[in-house]
Design a protein around this motif. Structure first.
Motif, mmCIF file in Angstrom:
data_model
loop_
_atom_site.group_PDB
_atom_site.id
_atom_site.type_symbol
_atom_site.label_atom_id
_atom_site.label_comp_id
_atom_site.label_asym_id
_atom_site.label_seq_id
_atom_site.Cartn_x
_atom_site.Cartn_y
_atom_site.Cartn_z
ATOM 1 N N ARG A 148 9.058 -16.167 -14.103
ATOM 2 C CA ARG A 148 10.105 -15.245 -13.660
ATOM 3 C C ARG A 148 9.665 -13.792 -13.830
ATOM 4 N NH1 ARG A 148 15.792 -17.916 -15.904
ATOM 5 N NH2 ARG A 148 15.531 -19.955 -14.893
ATOM 6 N N ARG A 149 8.901 -13.517 -14.891
ATOM 7 C CA ARG A 149 8.371 -12.153 -15.066
ATOM 8 C C ARG A 149 7.455 -11.782 -13.897
ATOM 9 N NH1 ARG A 149 7.229 -13.626 -20.752
ATOM 10 N NH2 ARG A 149 8.957 -12.882 -22.039
ATOM 11 N N CYS A 150 6.617 -12.734 -13.480
ATOM 12 C CA CYS A 150 5.720 -12.498 -12.332
ATOM 13 C C CYS A 150 6.514 -12.295 -11.045
ATOM 14 C CB CYS A 150 4.761 -13.678 -12.170
ATOM 15 S SG CYS A 150 3.604 -13.887 -13.535
ATOM 16 N N VAL A 151 7.622 -13.036 -10.930
ATOM 17 C CA VAL A 151 8.465 -12.911 -9.742
ATOM 18 C C VAL A 151 9.081 -11.513 -9.673
ATOM 19 C CG1 VAL A 151 10.596 -13.711 -8.650
ATOM 20 C CG2 VAL A 151 8.965 -15.363 -9.575
ATOM 21 N N VAL A 152 9.519 -10.989 -10.824
ATOM 22 C CA VAL A 152 10.086 -9.637 -10.863
ATOM 23 C C VAL A 152 9.049 -8.600 -10.440
ATOM 24 C CG1 VAL A 152 11.016 -7.845 -12.376
ATOM 25 C CG2 VAL A 152 11.825 -10.189 -12.596
ATOM 26 N N LEU A 153 7.819 -8.769 -10.931
ATOM 27 C CA LEU A 153 6.742 -7.844 -10.555
ATOM 28 C C LEU A 153 6.440 -7.928 -9.059
ATOM 29 C CD1 LEU A 153 4.285 -8.347 -13.561
ATOM 30 C CD2 LEU A 153 5.762 -6.386 -13.118
ATOM 31 N N LEU A 154 6.442 -9.152 -8.521
ATOM 32 C CA LEU A 154 6.184 -9.329 -7.097
ATOM 33 C C LEU A 154 7.287 -8.670 -6.266
ATOM 34 C CD1 LEU A 154 4.572 -10.575 -4.752
ATOM 35 C CD2 LEU A 154 5.952 -12.651 -5.025
ATOM 36 N N ALA A 155 8.559 -8.871 -6.674
ATOM 37 C CA ALA A 155 9.673 -8.268 -5.947
ATOM 38 C C ALA A 155 9.567 -6.748 -5.955
ATOM 39 C CB ALA A 155 10.999 -8.719 -6.551
ATOM 40 N N GLY A 156 9.124 -6.181 -7.069
ATOM 41 C CA GLY A 156 8.933 -4.734 -7.136
ATOM 42 C C GLY A 156 7.841 -4.257 -6.198
ATOM 43 N N GLN A 157 6.755 -5.028 -6.119
ATOM 44 C CA GLN A 157 5.659 -4.675 -5.225
ATOM 45 C C GLN A 157 6.107 -4.730 -3.761
ATOM 46 O OE1 GLN A 157 2.518 -3.666 -5.138
ATOM 47 N NE2 GLN A 157 2.221 -4.127 -2.953
ATOM 48 N N LEU A 158 6.901 -5.722 -3.411
ATOM 49 C CA LEU A 158 7.303 -5.902 -2.015
ATOM 50 C C LEU A 158 8.369 -4.904 -1.574
ATOM 51 C CD1 LEU A 158 7.497 -9.808 -1.773
ATOM 52 C CD2 LEU A 158 5.571 -8.301 -1.303
ATOM 53 N N ASN A 159 8.983 -4.236 -2.528
ATOM 54 C CA ASN A 159 10.033 -3.271 -2.192
ATOM 55 C C ASN A 159 9.403 -1.932 -1.809
ATOM 56 O OD1 ASN A 159 12.563 -2.146 -1.847
ATOM 57 N ND2 ASN A 159 12.844 -1.697 -4.024
ATOM 58 N N ARG A 160 8.639 -1.948 -0.718
ATOM 59 C CA ARG A 160 7.947 -0.752 -0.223
ATOM 60 C C ARG A 160 8.430 -0.433 1.184
ATOM 61 N NH1 ARG A 160 2.863 0.158 -2.526
ATOM 62 N NH2 ARG A 160 2.721 1.937 -1.102
ATOM 63 N N ARG A 161 8.730 0.802 1.408
ATOM 64 C CA ARG A 161 9.217 1.265 2.709
ATOM 65 C C ARG A 161 8.024 1.638 3.596
ATOM 66 N NH1 ARG A 161 11.203 6.170 4.895
ATOM 67 N NH2 ARG A 161 13.128 5.922 6.117
ATOM 68 N N VAL A 162 7.885 0.970 4.723
ATOM 69 C CA VAL A 162 6.778 1.245 5.644
ATOM 70 C C VAL A 162 7.356 1.764 6.955
ATOM 71 C CG1 VAL A 162 4.815 0.284 6.910
ATOM 72 C CG2 VAL A 162 5.362 -0.565 4.620
ATOM 73 N N VAL A 163 6.979 2.970 7.327
ATOM 74 C CA VAL A 163 7.457 3.571 8.576
ATOM 75 C C VAL A 163 6.357 4.474 9.117
ATOM 76 C CG1 VAL A 163 8.556 5.540 7.434
ATOM 77 C CG2 VAL A 163 9.358 4.808 9.690
ATOM 78 N N PHE A 164 6.253 4.526 10.428
ATOM 79 C CA PHE A 164 5.258 5.387 11.062
ATOM 80 C C PHE A 164 5.866 6.769 11.292
ATOM 81 C CE2 PHE A 164 3.850 1.130 11.946
ATOM 82 C CZ PHE A 164 2.482 1.208 11.757
ATOM 83 N N THR A 165 5.028 7.781 11.232
ATOM 84 C CA THR A 165 5.507 9.158 11.304
ATOM 85 C C THR A 165 4.845 9.914 12.455
ATOM 86 O OG1 THR A 165 3.790 9.909 9.766
ATOM 87 C CG2 THR A 165 5.893 9.212 8.818
ATOM 88 N N ALA A 166 5.498 11.012 12.831
ATOM 89 C CA ALA A 166 4.928 11.936 13.812
ATOM 90 C C ALA A 166 4.640 13.229 13.070
ATOM 91 C CB ALA A 166 5.906 12.158 14.959
ATOM 92 N N GLY A 167 3.441 13.319 12.518
ATOM 93 C CA GLY A 167 3.102 14.470 11.702
ATOM 94 C C GLY A 167 3.817 14.412 10.360
ATOM 95 N N PRO A 168 3.811 15.514 9.624
ATOM 96 C CA PRO A 168 4.416 15.513 8.283
ATOM 97 C C PRO A 168 5.915 15.785 8.281
ATOM 98 C CG PRO A 168 3.350 17.613 8.692
ATOM 99 C CD PRO A 168 3.130 16.779 9.925
ATOM 100 N N PHE A 169 6.515 15.943 9.468
ATOM 101 C CA PHE A 169 7.884 16.432 9.518
ATOM 102 C C PHE A 169 8.933 15.389 9.881
ATOM 103 C CE2 PHE A 169 5.112 20.034 10.739
ATOM 104 C CZ PHE A 169 5.290 20.803 9.605
ATOM 105 N N THR A 170 8.560 14.368 10.625
ATOM 106 C CA THR A 170 9.590 13.433 11.103
ATOM 107 C C THR A 170 9.058 12.012 11.161
ATOM 108 O OG1 THR A 170 11.176 12.998 12.885
ATOM 109 C CG2 THR A 170 9.002 13.743 13.535
#
Length: 400
Positions: free
Chosen positions: A354-376
């Motif tokens: 369960r400790r490993c599962v908590v660590l995995l859930a934390g790792q997977l909680n990453r926001r991935v989005v593509f950007t247009a330059g540094p502003f948007t």
């Protein structure tokens, strides 16, 4: 016949990106390390870049005529972006190849697990990628034909223009607006420039079509692989009733972790390749859409010209929407991955797991989005904001 042609574009080495690689090679973007073909394609790219300069020279010369300036600006900006896309792709080809190679390796690794659900997800986004690629190619081809045939349509649909050309008081309509060191209004000079403009439209259209579809297919890949990862996380511990030894559980958790790390790594590389180009595109799209809208609604614009401008405006809007929509899909799926961990039978495991599962859930909680330059960020919200901005520019300029 058409399906046979599409089938010939498939590449067993690159199951997802076969048609896109074919297009990139034939448009001179995916180049060999050396050879005659590389020299020829680079000469053609340089020729397009020089042509853009002639467009801006012409824009300066006709700056006092708003209608002609807007028409020139519409094409100058989009061909400038075409040059930027080609230049950055060729300059950063090493990184593009790294993304292509590793995306293929990740997919083949998932296919090799003989998981029916995983294969179903991969087949679904592969089929979707084909549909988007071929439809986008068709849209670009239609746009090229609309632009190239526009002078002929204008000439045939306007009796007044034909009379003025016969009287020598008007010039033949041209495809693009560019400066030339010779008389481009009639005779041999006109047909030379007509051929140059036709080549620029065809070659530039190929660059845009293959660059955009490759980028969108890669975005589709990341969204699909996040879905695969979520599915794998849900099956970490089976149904909770079967016995899975500790070593096997840790191996499964490690595989999910490594899979996510790879997706994050290569999505960041892809974003670094696309972000500068899309930043320029976001800025210029408002101007292009605005100028096209002004031309479309201006008094004196004849029916066939309106059809042509409307098709061009549709292509511009769809191009930007394609990036924003698929970037939103990647963001949405990246935020759902950790749900797979909580949907698994984690409750059936002991405290160590369960400790490993908590660590995995934390790792997977990453926001991935593509950007247009540094502003948007690239998202549907950004697309709507850009359309609002274009409408504001249109309202301002149309009152002048």
């Amino acid at each position: 016949m058409l399906f046979k042609i599409f089938k010939n574009l498939e590449d067993p080495i690159y199951p997802l990106l076969g048609p896109n690689l074919w297009g990139l090679r034939n448009s001179g973007l995916w180049q060999p390390n050396k050879g005659f073909s590389k020299i020829i394609y680079n000469i053609l790219h340089f020729f397009v870049a020089v042509f853009v300069l002639t467009q801006y020279i012409e824009l300066w010369l006709i700056r006092s005529n708003l209608d002609m300036a807007l028409r020139n600006l519409s094409y100058s900006i989009i061909i400038t972006i075409c040059v930027v896309k080609a230049g950055t792709f060729i300059s950063w080809q090493k990184y593009w190849k790294e993304v292509f190679e590793n995306v293929t390796l990740i997919e083949k690794k998932q296919q090799g697990k003989h998981d029916d659900e995983t294969k179903k997800i991969i087949a679904k986004y592969t089929e979707y990628s084909r549909i988007v690629t071929y439809l986008y190619w068709c849209l670009v081809i239609a746009t090229i034909f609309a632009i190239v045939l526009a002078p002929l349509v204008i000439y045939l649909s306007s009796h007044k223009l034909r009379e003025e050309i016969r009287n020598g008081t008007a010039a033949y309509p041209d495809i693009l607006s560019s400066w030339a060191p010779f008389d481009k209004t009639r005779g041999f000079g006109y047909w030379v420039l007509f051929g140059v403009h036709t080549f620029i439209c065809s070659f530039g259209g190929g660059i845009v079509a293959n660059y955009d579809t490759s980028a969108v297919v890669l975005m589709t890949f990341f969204a699909g692989q996040f879905e695969v990862l979520k599915s794998n996380c849900e099956k970490l511990f089976g149904n909770g009733q079967e016995y899975i030894n500790y070593d096997e559980v840790i191996r499964r958790i490690r595989d999910c972790h490594e899979h996510h790390v790879q997706l994050i790594k290569y999505s960041k590389i892809l974003n670094s390749l696309l972000s500068p180009v899309l930043f320029l595109y976001i800025i210029s799209s408002s101007l292009m859409i605005c100028s096209s809208a002004i031309q479309l609604t201006k008094e004196g614009t004849i029916g066939m010209q309106q059809v042509w401008i409307a098709e061009y405006l549709l292509a511009l809007t769809f191009q930007l929407f394609l990036y924003c929509w698929h970037s939103t899909n990647v963001l949405s799926m990246s935020l759902k991955v950790d749900e797979g961990v909580y949907s698994s039978a984690w409750w059936s495991q002991d405290v160590r797991v369960r400790r490993c599962v908590v660590l995995l859930a934390g790792q997977l909680n990453r926001r991935v989005v593509f950007t247009a330059g540094p502003f948007t960020e690239l998202s549907v919200a950004t697309f709507i904001t850009m359309l609002k901005g274009s409408y504001s520019y249109y309202t301002l300029l149309s009152k002048k």
